[in-house]
Structure formats: structure tokens, C-alpha cells
Design a protein around this motif. Sequence first.
Motif, PDB file in Angstrom:
ATOM      1  N   LEU A  62       0.949  -1.275   0.029  1.00  0.00           N
ATOM      2  CA  LEU A  62      -0.089  -0.143   0.146  1.00  0.00           C
ATOM      3  C   LEU A  62       0.678   1.274  -0.007  1.00  0.00           C
ATOM      4  CD1 LEU A  62      -2.163  -2.360   0.620  1.00  0.00           C
ATOM      5  CD2 LEU A  62      -3.105  -0.553   2.283  1.00  0.00           C
ATOM      6  N   ARG A  63       1.943   1.141   0.890  1.00  0.00           N
ATOM      7  CA  ARG A  63       2.897   2.295   0.938  1.00  0.00           C
ATOM      8  C   ARG A  63       3.418   2.710  -0.489  1.00  0.00           C
ATOM      9  NH1 ARG A  63       4.184  -0.380   6.001  1.00  0.00           N
ATOM     10  NH2 ARG A  63       3.039   0.716   7.583  1.00  0.00           N
ATOM     11  N   GLN A  64       4.004   1.547  -1.194  1.00  0.00           N
ATOM     12  CA  GLN A  64       4.672   1.811  -2.379  1.00  0.00           C
ATOM     13  C   GLN A  64       3.602   2.379  -3.354  1.00  0.00           C
ATOM     14  OE1 GLN A  64       6.038  -2.051  -4.418  1.00  0.00           O
ATOM     15  NE2 GLN A  64       7.323  -0.558  -5.604  1.00  0.00           N
ATOM     16  N   ILE A  65       2.322   2.157  -3.551  1.00  0.00           N
ATOM     17  CA  ILE A  65       1.404   2.894  -4.273  1.00  0.00           C
ATOM     18  C   ILE A  65       1.590   4.304  -4.262  1.00  0.00           C
ATOM     19  CG2 ILE A  65      -0.861   3.220  -4.672  1.00  0.00           C
ATOM     20  CD1 ILE A  65      -1.456   0.427  -4.383  1.00  0.00           C
ATOM     21  N   ALA A  66       1.711   4.810  -2.964  1.00  0.00           N
ATOM     22  CA  ALA A  66       1.926   6.234  -2.679  1.00  0.00           C
ATOM     23  C   ALA A  66       3.295   6.959  -3.253  1.00  0.00           C
ATOM     24  CB  ALA A  66       1.635   6.679  -1.251  1.00  0.00           C
ATOM     25  N   LEU A  67       4.126   5.906  -3.147  1.00  0.00           N
ATOM     26  CA  LEU A  67       5.701   6.331  -3.609  1.00  0.00           C
ATOM     27  C   LEU A  67       5.589   6.254  -5.203  1.00  0.00           C
ATOM     28  CD1 LEU A  67       7.592   4.312  -0.921  1.00  0.00           C
ATOM     29  CD2 LEU A  67       7.094   6.645  -0.954  1.00  0.00           C
ATOM     30  N   ILE A 123       1.927  12.996  -8.876  1.00  0.00           N
ATOM     31  CA  ILE A 123       1.035  13.500  -8.013  1.00  0.00           C
ATOM     32  C   ILE A 123       1.843  14.865  -7.002  1.00  0.00           C
ATOM     33  CG2 ILE A 123      -0.843  11.973  -7.837  1.00  0.00           C
ATOM     34  CD1 ILE A 123      -0.023  11.230  -4.873  1.00  0.00           C
ATOM     35  N   GLY A 124       2.865  14.726  -7.080  1.00  0.00           N
ATOM     36  CA  GLY A 124       3.959  15.523  -6.245  1.00  0.00           C
ATOM     37  C   GLY A 124       3.946  15.011  -4.707  1.00  0.00           C
ATOM     38  N   LEU A 125       5.194  15.677  -4.327  1.00  0.00           N
ATOM     39  CA  LEU A 125       5.404  15.404  -2.896  1.00  0.00           C
ATOM     40  C   LEU A 125       4.328  15.412  -1.763  1.00  0.00           C
ATOM     41  CD1 LEU A 125       7.545  14.297  -1.076  1.00  0.00           C
ATOM     42  CD2 LEU A 125       8.330  16.527  -0.742  1.00  0.00           C
ATOM     43  N   PRO A 126       3.690  16.790  -1.796  1.00  0.00           N
ATOM     44  CA  PRO A 126       2.672  16.901  -0.631  1.00  0.00           C
ATOM     45  C   PRO A 126       1.516  16.032  -0.649  1.00  0.00           C
ATOM     46  CG  PRO A 126       3.488  19.050  -1.641  1.00  0.00           C
ATOM     47  CD  PRO A 126       4.063  17.932  -2.485  1.00  0.00           C
ATOM     48  N   ALA A 127       0.995  15.794  -2.019  1.00  0.00           N
ATOM     49  CA  ALA A 127      -0.059  14.831  -1.993  1.00  0.00           C
ATOM     50  C   ALA A 127       0.611  13.248  -1.748  1.00  0.00           C
ATOM     51  CB  ALA A 127      -0.541  14.644  -3.321  1.00  0.00           C
ATOM     52  N   ALA A 128       1.473  13.080  -2.291  1.00  0.00           N
ATOM     53  CA  ALA A 128       2.104  11.621  -1.762  1.00  0.00           C
ATOM     54  C   ALA A 128       2.390  11.451  -0.425  1.00  0.00           C
ATOM     55  CB  ALA A 128       3.562  11.456  -2.548  1.00  0.00           C
ATOM     56  N   LEU A 129       2.676  12.510   0.476  1.00  0.00           N
ATOM     57  CA  LEU A 129       2.741  12.494   1.885  1.00  0.00           C
ATOM     58  C   LEU A 129       1.581  12.425   2.670  1.00  0.00           C
ATOM     59  CD1 LEU A 129       5.704  15.068   2.453  1.00  0.00           C
ATOM     60  CD2 LEU A 129       5.868  12.751   2.565  1.00  0.00           C
ATOM     61  N   ASP A 130       0.346  13.231   2.126  1.00  0.00           N
ATOM     62  CA  ASP A 130      -0.719  12.929   2.465  1.00  0.00           C
ATOM     63  C   ASP A 130      -1.433  11.533   2.303  1.00  0.00           C
ATOM     64  OD1 ASP A 130      -1.014  15.791   3.366  1.00  0.00           O
ATOM     65  OD2 ASP A 130      -2.272  16.101   1.393  1.00  0.00           O
ATOM     66  N   ALA A 131      -0.862  11.050   0.964  1.00  0.00           N
ATOM     67  CA  ALA A 131      -1.399   9.709   0.802  1.00  0.00           C
ATOM     68  C   ALA A 131      -0.665   8.400   1.721  1.00  0.00           C
ATOM     69  CB  ALA A 131      -1.215   9.280  -0.604  1.00  0.00           C
ATOM     70  N   LEU A 132       0.530   9.012   1.930  1.00  0.00           N
ATOM     71  CA  LEU A 132       1.095   7.889   3.058  1.00  0.00           C
ATOM     72  C   LEU A 132       0.741   8.020   4.462  1.00  0.00           C
ATOM     73  CD1 LEU A 132       4.914   8.321   1.904  1.00  0.00           C
ATOM     74  CD2 LEU A 132       3.636   6.287   1.926  1.00  0.00           C
ATOM     75  N   LYS A 133       0.310   9.301   4.673  1.00  0.00           N
ATOM     76  CA  LYS A 133      -0.227   9.514   6.029  1.00  0.00           C
ATOM     77  C   LYS A 133      -1.832   8.604   6.277  1.00  0.00           C
ATOM     78  CE  LYS A 133      -2.583  13.322   8.303  1.00  0.00           C
ATOM     79  NZ  LYS A 133      -3.720  13.401   7.990  1.00  0.00           N
ATOM     80  N   TRP A 134      -2.434   8.809   5.208  1.00  0.00           N
ATOM     81  CA  TRP A 134      -3.891   8.244   5.059  1.00  0.00           C
ATOM     82  C   TRP A 134      -3.727   6.841   5.140  1.00  0.00           C
ATOM     83  CZ3 TRP A 134      -5.337  11.758   0.483  1.00  0.00           C
ATOM     84  CH2 TRP A 134      -5.549  12.983   0.819  1.00  0.00           C
ATOM     85  N   ILE A 135      -2.651   6.215   4.470  1.00  0.00           N
ATOM     86  CA  ILE A 135      -2.389   4.823   4.383  1.00  0.00           C
ATOM     87  C   ILE A 135      -2.047   4.198   5.894  1.00  0.00           C
ATOM     88  CG2 ILE A 135      -0.929   2.836   3.352  1.00  0.00           C
ATOM     89  CD1 ILE A 135      -1.247   4.388   0.644  1.00  0.00           C
ATOM     90  N   ASP A 136      -0.931   5.090   6.452  1.00  0.00           N
ATOM     91  CA  ASP A 136      -0.758   4.590   7.647  1.00  0.00           C
ATOM     92  C   ASP A 136      -1.872   4.638   8.532  1.00  0.00           C
ATOM     93  OD1 ASP A 136       1.909   3.732   7.111  1.00  0.00           O
ATOM     94  OD2 ASP A 136       2.992   5.566   7.765  1.00  0.00           O
TER      95      ASP A 136
END
Length: 124
Positions: A89-94, A100-113
Motif C-alpha cells: 500500500l505504501r509503495q502505491i503512494a511512492l 501527484i507531487g510530494l505533498p499529495a504523496a505525503l498525504d497519501a502515505l499518512k492516510w494509508i498509515d
Amino acid sequence: MKRLLTSVARPIESRGSAPPRSWQRLAREYPEVVAAYDALSEVCRRAGPLDESTVALVKLAVSVGSGAGRTVHSHAKKALRAGAEPDTLRQIALVALPTIGLPAALDALKWIDESIVEEQSPGA
């Protein structure tokens, strides 16, 4: 894969596998709409060879790409229940990061975690 986010900063209330309250409300107020949506979703899932786990990962990726936190949570949990590993799941955000850009990917990683923590909590 090395885990980039070590934990979620705030405690998460376990929601279990119940649909979100907004979905429950929609189902109460517009049952025909929900029935039609559910039927369309089922037909789309059966339209090809993808298994349940792969479908869940595709839906998670689409949610990450659209920046939809609510659906990232939902589809991350569904993917975990279908047998996907947390690092998948985390790799999908990466993988989405360059698009999608760094801020959006960081949001996605947070939501996934957050979703991983919620699914691993007792009573989830």
C-alpha cells in the motif's frame, strides 16, 4: 521496502469494517442510488481477470491519484482485508509521487498509515 513513515502522529479511533456514516446515511435516504451503485461496482469488478486484491490496489491507486482521503482510507482497508501487505500500500503512494507531487504523496502515505493502524487495532 524500507518504511518511510514510522507511525501516525495522532491516535486513531477504530472504525472497523462498517461503512462510513456518510455512506450509511446515503443508503438510508437513497437506497435505490446505493443499490444501483453497488450493482455497477460488481459488474465492473467482474468485467475482467483481476482478482479481489488487485482490484483493491487499483482502487487505492485511483484514490491516491485523486487526493481523496476518505476513499484512500476505505480502499487501503479493503486491500489489507484482501491480503495486501502494508508495504504494498505504501509503495502505491511512492509510485504516484512523481505524478501527484510530494505533498499529495505525503498525504497519501499518512492516510494509508492511518488505515493500517486502524485495521491492526483490536476490535477492527
